[in-house]
Design a protein around this motif. Structure first.
Motif, PDB file in Angstrom:
ATOM      1  N   LEU A 102      -6.115 -11.362   0.103  1.00 17.82           N
ATOM      2  CA  LEU A 102      -4.901 -10.991   1.144  1.00 17.82           C
ATOM      3  C   LEU A 102      -5.112 -11.997   2.239  1.00 17.82           C
ATOM      4  O   LEU A 102      -3.917 -12.530   3.074  1.00 17.82           O
ATOM      5  N   TYR A 103      -6.020 -12.377   2.532  1.00 14.26           N
ATOM      6  CA  TYR A 103      -6.482 -13.339   3.791  1.00 14.26           C
ATOM      7  C   TYR A 103      -5.789 -14.754   3.378  1.00 14.26           C
ATOM      8  O   TYR A 103      -5.222 -15.360   4.568  1.00 14.26           O
ATOM      9  N   GLN A 104      -5.968 -15.069   2.240  1.00 17.32           N
ATOM     10  CA  GLN A 104      -5.287 -16.418   1.952  1.00 17.32           C
ATOM     11  C   GLN A 104      -3.943 -16.696   2.176  1.00 17.32           C
ATOM     12  O   GLN A 104      -3.421 -17.527   2.425  1.00 17.32           O
ATOM     13  N   THR A 105      -3.411 -15.346   2.018  1.00 14.31           N
ATOM     14  CA  THR A 105      -1.691 -15.239   2.216  1.00 14.31           C
ATOM     15  C   THR A 105      -1.366 -14.761   3.742  1.00 14.31           C
ATOM     16  O   THR A 105      -0.329 -15.487   4.309  1.00 14.31           O
ATOM     17  N   THR A 106      -2.012 -13.967   4.362  1.00  9.25           N
ATOM     18  CA  THR A 106      -1.553 -13.360   5.401  1.00  9.25           C
ATOM     19  C   THR A 106      -2.398 -13.999   6.713  1.00  9.25           C
ATOM     20  O   THR A 106      -1.996 -13.933   7.874  1.00  9.25           O
ATOM     21  N   ARG A 107      -3.812 -14.670   6.437  1.00 10.32           N
ATOM     22  CA  ARG A 107      -4.522 -15.136   7.656  1.00 10.32           C
ATOM     23  C   ARG A 107      -5.025 -13.785   8.545  1.00 10.32           C
ATOM     24  O   ARG A 107      -5.542 -13.977   9.867  1.00 10.32           O
ATOM     25  N   VAL A 108      -4.707 -12.642   7.947  1.00 16.36           N
ATOM     26  CA  VAL A 108      -5.454 -11.458   8.691  1.00 16.36           C
ATOM     27  C   VAL A 108      -6.744 -11.089   8.271  1.00 16.36           C
ATOM     28  O   VAL A 108      -6.558 -10.702   6.986  1.00 16.36           O
ATOM     29  N   PRO A 109      -7.733 -11.185   8.911  1.00 15.72           N
ATOM     30  CA  PRO A 109      -9.157 -10.899   8.582  1.00 15.72           C
ATOM     31  C   PRO A 109      -9.002  -9.458   8.361  1.00 15.72           C
ATOM     32  O   PRO A 109      -8.681  -8.448   9.089  1.00 15.72           O
ATOM     33  N   ALA A 110      -9.579  -8.761   7.089  1.00 21.80           N
ATOM     34  CA  ALA A 110      -9.727  -7.195   6.859  1.00 21.80           C
ATOM     35  C   ALA A 110     -10.941  -6.966   6.817  1.00 21.80           C
ATOM     36  O   ALA A 110     -12.073  -7.731   6.357  1.00 21.80           O
ATOM     37  N   ARG A 111     -11.533  -5.647   7.449  1.00 20.70           N
ATOM     38  CA  ARG A 111     -12.718  -5.027   7.324  1.00 20.70           C
ATOM     39  C   ARG A 111     -12.518  -3.882   6.735  1.00 20.70           C
ATOM     40  O   ARG A 111     -11.701  -3.086   6.988  1.00 20.70           O
ATOM     41  N   PHE A 112     -13.294  -3.121   5.780  1.00 20.20           N
ATOM     42  CA  PHE A 112     -13.093  -1.857   5.287  1.00 20.20           C
ATOM     43  C   PHE A 112     -14.364  -1.184   5.532  1.00 20.20           C
ATOM     44  O   PHE A 112     -15.793  -1.762   5.619  1.00 20.20           O
ATOM     45  N   ASP A 113     -14.482   0.277   5.476  1.00 18.40           N
ATOM     46  CA  ASP A 113     -15.349   0.817   5.706  1.00 18.40           C
ATOM     47  C   ASP A 113     -16.275   1.042   4.316  1.00 18.40           C
ATOM     48  O   ASP A 113     -15.586   0.643   3.163  1.00 18.40           O
ATOM     49  N   PRO A 114     -17.589   1.363   4.214  1.00 20.15           N
ATOM     50  CA  PRO A 114     -18.222   1.252   3.036  1.00 20.15           C
ATOM     51  C   PRO A 114     -17.591   2.635   2.202  1.00 20.15           C
ATOM     52  O   PRO A 114     -17.103   3.475   2.726  1.00 20.15           O
ATOM     53  N   PRO A 115     -17.386   2.284   0.854  1.00 18.10           N
ATOM     54  CA  PRO A 115     -16.745   3.153   0.126  1.00 18.10           C
ATOM     55  C   PRO A 115     -17.390   4.463   0.033  1.00 18.10           C
ATOM     56  O   PRO A 115     -18.756   4.585   0.041  1.00 18.10           O
ATOM     57  N   LEU A 116     -16.670   5.688  -0.102  1.00 21.44           N
ATOM     58  CA  LEU A 116     -17.001   6.988  -0.255  1.00 21.44           C
ATOM     59  C   LEU A 116     -16.734   7.461  -1.624  1.00 21.44           C
ATOM     60  O   LEU A 116     -15.766   7.037  -2.354  1.00 21.44           O
ATOM     61  N   PHE A 117     -17.780   8.314  -2.294  1.00 18.86           N
ATOM     62  CA  PHE A 117     -17.535   8.714  -3.704  1.00 18.86           C
ATOM     63  C   PHE A 117     -17.089  10.302  -3.507  1.00 18.86           C
ATOM     64  O   PHE A 117     -17.718  11.022  -2.889  1.00 18.86           O
ATOM     65  N   TYR A 118     -16.141  10.836  -4.408  1.00 11.60           N
ATOM     66  CA  TYR A 118     -15.870  12.107  -4.257  1.00 11.60           C
ATOM     67  C   TYR A 118     -15.647  12.570  -5.945  1.00 11.60           C
ATOM     68  O   TYR A 118     -15.197  11.715  -6.727  1.00 11.60           O
ATOM     69  N   ASN A 119     -16.255  13.616  -6.205  1.00 11.32           N
ATOM     70  CA  ASN A 119     -15.902  14.281  -7.457  1.00 11.32           C
ATOM     71  C   ASN A 119     -14.636  14.949  -7.514  1.00 11.32           C
ATOM     72  O   ASN A 119     -14.145  15.509  -6.375  1.00 11.32           O
ATOM     73  N   GLY A 120     -13.935  14.659  -8.484  1.00 13.16           N
ATOM     74  CA  GLY A 120     -12.503  15.181  -8.504  1.00 13.16           C
ATOM     75  C   GLY A 120     -11.609  14.069  -7.735  1.00 13.16           C
ATOM     76  O   GLY A 120     -11.921  13.016  -7.420  1.00 13.16           O
ATOM     77  N   ARG A 121     -10.322  14.359  -7.869  1.00 14.06           N
ATOM     78  CA  ARG A 121      -9.506  13.262  -7.073  1.00 14.06           C
ATOM     79  C   ARG A 121      -9.268  13.775  -5.662  1.00 14.06           C
ATOM     80  O   ARG A 121      -8.999  14.578  -5.080  1.00 14.06           O
ATOM     81  N   TYR A 122      -9.219  12.657  -4.881  1.00 19.30           N
ATOM     82  CA  TYR A 122      -9.282  12.625  -3.456  1.00 19.30           C
ATOM     83  C   TYR A 122      -8.168  12.020  -2.797  1.00 19.30           C
ATOM     84  O   TYR A 122      -7.664  10.806  -3.063  1.00 19.30           O
ATOM     85  N   ALA A 123      -7.531  12.550  -1.949  1.00 20.25           N
ATOM     86  CA  ALA A 123      -6.341  11.896  -1.218  1.00 20.25           C
ATOM     87  C   ALA A 123      -6.550  12.200   0.410  1.00 20.25           C
ATOM     88  O   ALA A 123      -6.736  13.332   0.811  1.00 20.25           O
ATOM     89  N   PRO A 124      -6.353  11.197   0.859  1.00 24.48           N
ATOM     90  CA  PRO A 124      -6.807  11.149   2.656  1.00 24.48           C
ATOM     91  C   PRO A 124      -5.674  11.783   3.279  1.00 24.48           C
ATOM     92  O   PRO A 124      -4.555  11.726   2.730  1.00 24.48           O
ATOM     93  N   GLU A 125      -6.091  12.745   4.226  1.00 27.21           N
ATOM     94  CA  GLU A 125      -5.031  13.377   5.171  1.00 27.21           C
ATOM     95  C   GLU A 125      -4.104  12.529   5.767  1.00 27.21           C
ATOM     96  O   GLU A 125      -4.687  11.476   6.321  1.00 27.21           O
ATOM     97  N   ASN A 126      -2.630  12.751   6.017  1.00 27.54           N
ATOM     98  CA  ASN A 126      -1.966  12.154   6.752  1.00 27.54           C
ATOM     99  C   ASN A 126      -1.741  10.519   6.161  1.00 27.54           C
ATOM    100  O   ASN A 126      -1.616   9.829   6.804  1.00 27.54           O
ATOM    101  N   ASN A 127      -1.864  10.610   4.855  1.00 33.04           N
ATOM    102  CA  ASN A 127      -1.587   9.581   4.171  1.00 33.04           C
ATOM    103  C   ASN A 127      -0.685   9.799   3.203  1.00 33.04           C
ATOM    104  O   ASN A 127      -0.412  10.823   2.465  1.00 33.04           O
ATOM    105  N   MET A 128       0.242   8.840   2.749  1.00 33.30           N
ATOM    106  CA  MET A 128       0.932   8.889   1.440  1.00 33.30           C
ATOM    107  C   MET A 128       0.613   7.703   0.486  1.00 33.30           C
ATOM    108  O   MET A 128       0.368   6.761   1.046  1.00 33.30           O
ATOM    109  N   GLU A 129       1.064   7.833  -0.734  1.00 31.72           N
ATOM    110  CA  GLU A 129       0.800   6.824  -1.727  1.00 31.72           C
ATOM    111  C   GLU A 129       1.699   5.929  -1.639  1.00 31.72           C
ATOM    112  O   GLU A 129       2.954   6.092  -1.681  1.00 31.72           O
ATOM    113  N   HIS A 130       1.472   4.673  -1.506  1.00 25.67           N
ATOM    114  CA  HIS A 130       2.545   3.444  -1.314  1.00 25.67           C
ATOM    115  C   HIS A 130       2.639   2.754  -2.732  1.00 25.67           C
ATOM    116  O   HIS A 130       3.590   2.601  -3.048  1.00 25.67           O
ATOM    117  N   ILE A 131       1.581   2.740  -3.448  1.00 25.78           N
ATOM    118  CA  ILE A 131       1.543   1.665  -4.756  1.00 25.78           C
ATOM    119  C   ILE A 131       0.356   2.600  -5.456  1.00 25.78           C
ATOM    120  O   ILE A 131      -0.624   2.776  -5.103  1.00 25.78           O
TER     121      ILE A 131
END
Length: 156
Positions: A102-131
């Motif tokens: 994405l940086y190659q296209t947008t030139r926006v540097p992105a940082r992400f949190d360390p991944p978290l692991f959940y047993n079962g299906r996890y859906a974050p609060e106040n979020n909706m599925e986009h893709i």
């Protein structure tokens, strides 16, 4: 992320990276699928904390995460702790490749949190599925990469 590029472009990047990294890191081939994960599932999740107000998760049948771990470790016997550690590391690599693409296209540097692991299906609060990209592995295990966007407006 969803404001910088089109939904179609994001889906293409996600699809390419998921298939490539899964094949390269674990030797698991993924095909597009219409099925839903069944039985026991696990989810790895991360939020982008710089560059985008978005998050990604990979929800898959537990057997696929076990096989991914076995392949990455090069041994048959793996523990639940091994599966969690390797699923998070795999997802970290996958998200790093997505951020780079994405940086190659947008030139926006992105940082992400360390991944978290959940047993079962996890859906974050106040979020909706986009893709949602659904895959079947070469052993008919189902996995879904889900791009979440906030359903709450952020002050810019």
């Amino acid at each position: 992320m969803n404001n910088a590029v089109s939904r179609e472009y994001l889906a293409e990047v996600f699809d390419h990276v998921v298939r490539d990294i899964t094949r390269r890191e674990a030797g698991i081939e993924l095909q597009s699928s219409d099925s839903q994960p069944k039985g026991e599932t696990c989810t790895v999740y991360t939020a982008f904390n710089k560059g985008y107000h978005t998050s990604l998760s990979l929800c898959a049948e537990s057997s696929m995460f076990v096989r991914l771990t076995q392949r990455m470790m090069g041994r048959e016997e793996v523990t639940a702790e091994d599966v969690e550690i390797f699923a998070k590391e795999f997802f970290n690599v996958l998200c790093g490749h997505i951020a780079t693409q994405l940086y190659q296209t947008t030139r926006v540097p992105a940082r992400f949190d360390p991944p978290l692991f959940y047993n079962g299906r996890y859906a974050p609060e106040n979020n909706m599925e986009h893709i949602v990209l659904t895959y079947s592995s070469d052993k008919n295990e189902i996995a879904q990469l889900i791009h979440h966007i906030s359903s709450v407006k952020h002050a810019e």
